[in-house]
Design an enzyme around this catalytic site. Structure first.
Site, mmCIF file in Angstrom:
data_model
loop_
_atom_site.group_PDB
_atom_site.id
_atom_site.type_symbol
_atom_site.label_atom_id
_atom_site.label_comp_id
_atom_site.label_asym_id
_atom_site.label_seq_id
_atom_site.Cartn_x
_atom_site.Cartn_y
_atom_site.Cartn_z
ATOM 1 N N GLN A 187 0.839 -1.203 0.000
ATOM 2 C CA GLN A 187 0.000 0.000 0.000
ATOM 3 C C GLN A 187 0.874 1.252 0.000
ATOM 4 O O GLN A 187 0.630 2.203 -0.745
ATOM 5 C CB GLN A 187 -0.835 0.055 1.285
ATOM 6 C CG GLN A 187 -2.311 -0.182 1.236
ATOM 7 C CD GLN A 187 -2.944 -0.320 -0.092
ATOM 8 O OE1 GLN A 187 -3.524 0.626 -0.587
ATOM 9 N NE2 GLN A 187 -2.886 -1.474 -0.712
ATOM 10 N N GLU B 173 -10.552 1.035 2.954
ATOM 11 C CA GLU B 173 -10.712 0.584 1.571
ATOM 12 C C GLU B 173 -10.431 -0.924 1.498
ATOM 13 O O GLU B 173 -11.214 -1.695 0.961
ATOM 14 C CB GLU B 173 -9.738 1.357 0.676
ATOM 15 C CG GLU B 173 -9.820 0.991 -0.790
ATOM 16 C CD GLU B 173 -8.689 1.600 -1.614
ATOM 17 O OE1 GLU B 173 -7.709 2.109 -1.030
ATOM 18 O OE2 GLU B 173 -8.764 1.528 -2.849
ATOM 19 N N HIS C 79 -53.811 16.440 -8.932
ATOM 20 C CA HIS C 79 -53.401 15.080 -8.606
ATOM 21 C C HIS C 79 -54.611 14.270 -8.143
ATOM 22 O O HIS C 79 -54.805 13.129 -8.571
ATOM 23 C CB HIS C 79 -52.345 15.088 -7.486
ATOM 24 C CG HIS C 79 -50.964 15.441 -7.942
ATOM 25 N ND1 HIS C 79 -50.623 16.685 -8.379
ATOM 26 C CD2 HIS C 79 -49.826 14.697 -8.018
ATOM 27 C CE1 HIS C 79 -49.335 16.709 -8.708
ATOM 28 N NE2 HIS C 79 -48.825 15.503 -8.495
#
Lengths: 434, 434
Positions: free
Chosen positions: A262, A330, A423
């Site tokens: 990483q 992550e 409506h």
């Protein structure tokens, strides 16, 4: 000077230290935004002419016409033939696994019928055309082409359009080969905000797309943010992160190398190990020092470990998971005995790597799941890139005459409660006139 | 002066006219953005103190402490008891149907095992806490509370937090009753950018959420756009639209009232009818004139029809569908014989209403599907609000020792192709040391 800091989760100031460690915010740069806004305006107004002009300027090219930034299908196939056979086979093997995994994500339309004959459901359709942004130059990763294009093709997208800049006319054969293998339909060698604009608005040469995905520099990210709404975009990615939870029984060299994989991405990348075994933390620290020295990208990795890395002592695996849920990493490695028993405790994580043999790097390339994952804690509310990102849904409503009657009465009452008389009448006409 | 324009799809300038008709772009207002940025900064820095100060200023209230903008569970229940029994029963019936429909949208985690023992899958989990923005004052719609809160509860969200402004200390009993019926967990009587900021960052009184959904004015929309990334948000809604495709065999009064039910929303709302029957188009035009005059909101509806409405003549239902796919309407009515046979041709639409008895207004309130739908052509790439908007996914990767060996070789080759040596070593350690 230690290669990485150690933290104790039971220390009174741990929460504050953890918050400091995680602090990362994408900085909105006002001057970048203004430049991007101008590029978007120009491309919208002048199409290919503007795209060519910016590309010649920023990428040091000599394009004369739109044809000069198009890559033909035969050029793609030629690149596929040109790359080393070992690399081609590896790309094909990875593509095959990514495709097989993503096939499981396909969603199907559904309907159900109620007693009075009313039918409700949802129709699922692919987007028609999507754009994939692939960075050029040093950060040009063929694996990203596979990870972005394959889910779109599995979803049934008719046309996948890829843009990739070719600074100084250079473009990676591996990237073009990956496009051929992933089934990308059209490739344009343009990049930056001008490429995002071309995809969002369309030009004579570049067709307008429904969604733009893929990573890019600050100009690309800023352009994607600006066209959001006009087209769909994926999440704006932050630096890559890994959190490893280990019971202390995995080879410290393995875990150290996972952290380093990483850290070598960039200086802002984040590698954190959490373990209830203090001796193991010390062993990993020694391994990091030893292995770091042997890495080509050791300067980048060293800054990442020092600035953003941490080894965290906890009192139990459960405590480690509580910290992980708070961080919403992550990548999460559960390098412990019986990792599957902890799965139900994991609330927030982009991808979960279970067991001592599952190096995170396998997920970056070829395990099958997508490597485009939510960063910077956004796994609290977002998901890996997937087939579902290239499909959309339409509600289906068919009312039987009987159903329309029942529902018309309810709708009429509610519509009048909201002051919407048309409506109410629209709903009730079918009741009255039946 | 005609109540609505008529267009002929076979006219040479039809494409240009259609484009003009559809043109609508949310205007980014720089001064609004600056005001919002300041409000966000203040709430982030000063929490409830800033929320109280803005609320007293903008909503003309006299809040002293955070407790003054909290609504207790017993107050919610009291509102539920206070509303007219008929309205309460209608809300409960609508909530029941919305819940039943959304139950079909729940997604389940999945896994599969490969021959060498490697396991891949995806774990699906609900978000922990979401915020629902409900407008106050005139545009305060109890149906929106149901449509936003119920999918979140069905998804398994632990805490649904609602914010609704109470200008001049006024708040609708129907809105509070709907919150009680939908199972909203906490209600705060705050609104505007300050409420969005409180939900995005958290204050002492208002908990930080993972996602913010629900409509609002330009300050709310601008604030949502600004906190996007910090939290998830839903799409920014444009004006409401309906596209009706009719074969000419439905009562023209029914279709006219369906068009009017869109037009009464606001002056920017869009109502379009497409039909191969010119006499029917003329009959609907006459019906519009007649029915418009009887509507309480006739002034709004008249502007909407005149500025943004259209009756479009086509040569076939298939041509009508081609136009619809291009428009990607929020609401699509297929008021034709055998509507289901056209379903596979529909590419882009938020909700599809099939058959002569299915008034769009039923979908706004109680048919079951969500009334939060993609507007302004965004049905090309987005979907109705649903349970899936409140769930997220984590990839699952477990490699058997054998699987790690196979994948490690492929990953090693690809990682070196990208110049990432630590990735290659991390993947290969498990191969070597096995």
């Amino acid at each position: 000077m230690a290669v990485i800091r150690q933290l104790d989760s039971l220390a009174p100031d741990f929460d504050a230290q953890l918050e400091l460690l995680l602090a990362w915010e994408s900085v909105a740069d006002h001057r970048v935004e203004e430049t991007v806004a101008e590029i978007l305006r120009e491309v919208r107004a002048h199409g290919d002419v503007a795209v060519i002009s910016y590309t010649n300027q920023f990428d040091r090219r000599q394009l004369q016409a739109a044809g000069d930034f198009m890559v033909s299908a035969s050029e793609l196939q030629a690149a596929r033939e040109r790359v080393a056979p070992e690399a081609r086979r590896a790309l094909e093997a990875a593509a095959e696994r990514v495709r097989a995994y993503h096939d499981h994500q396909k969603q199907e339309s559904w309907q159900y019928r109620e007693a009075d004959g009313t039918v409700l459901g949802q129709q699922i359709t692919p987007m028609e055309r999507v754009g994939i942004y692939v960075p050029g130059g040093k950060a040009s990763y063929p694996s990203s082409v596979l990870m972005n294009a394959i889910p779109a093709k599995v979803a049934g997208v008719e046309e996948v359009v890829m843009v990739v800049p070719a600074p100084d006319n250079q473009i990676s054969d591996l990237v073009l080969a990956a496009a051929a293998i992933a089934g990308v339909d059209r490739v344009f060698t343009i990049g930056g905000a001008q490429a995002v604009a071309a995809l969002a608005y369309g030009t004579e040469a570049v067709p307008r797309v429904d969604k733009i995905v893929g990573p890019g520099n600050i100009f690309v990210a800023s352009a994607k943010r600006a066209v959001f709404g006009q087209v769909a975009i994926d999440m704006i990615a932050g630096p890559s992160e890994i959190l490893v939870i280990c019971d202390g029984e995995t080879d410290p060299d393995w875990i150290a190398m996972d952290l380093l994989s990483q850290a070598e991405h960039d200086e802002q990348a984040q590698s954190i190990l959490v373990s209830p075994d203090q001796e193991f933390l010390d062993a990993v620290e020694r391994a990091l020092e030893k292995l770091l020295a042997e890495l080509p990208r050791r300067e980048i990795a060293a800054v990442s470990l020092k600035e953003r890395g941490a080894l965290v002592a906890v009192d139990s695996i459960e405590s480690a998971i509580a910290i992980s849920n708070r961080i919403a990493p992550e990548h999460l490695e559960l390098s412990v005995a019986n990792p599957e028993k902890y799965l139900p405790l994991i609330r927030n994580a982009g991808a979960i790597f279970l067991g001592r043999h599952t190096a995170e790097a396998l997920g970056d390339y070829c395990a099958g799941p997508n490597h485009v994952l939510p960063t910077s804690g956004t796994a609290r509310f977002s998901s890996p890139l997937g087939v579902y990102d290239f499909q959309k849904r339409s509600s289906i409503i068919y009312c039987s005459p009987e159903g329309a009657k029942t529902l018309g009465r309810v709708a009429g009452i509610l519509a009048r409660g909201e002051g919407l008389e048309a409506h109410a009448r629209s709903a009730e006409y079918r009741v009255r006139n039946k």
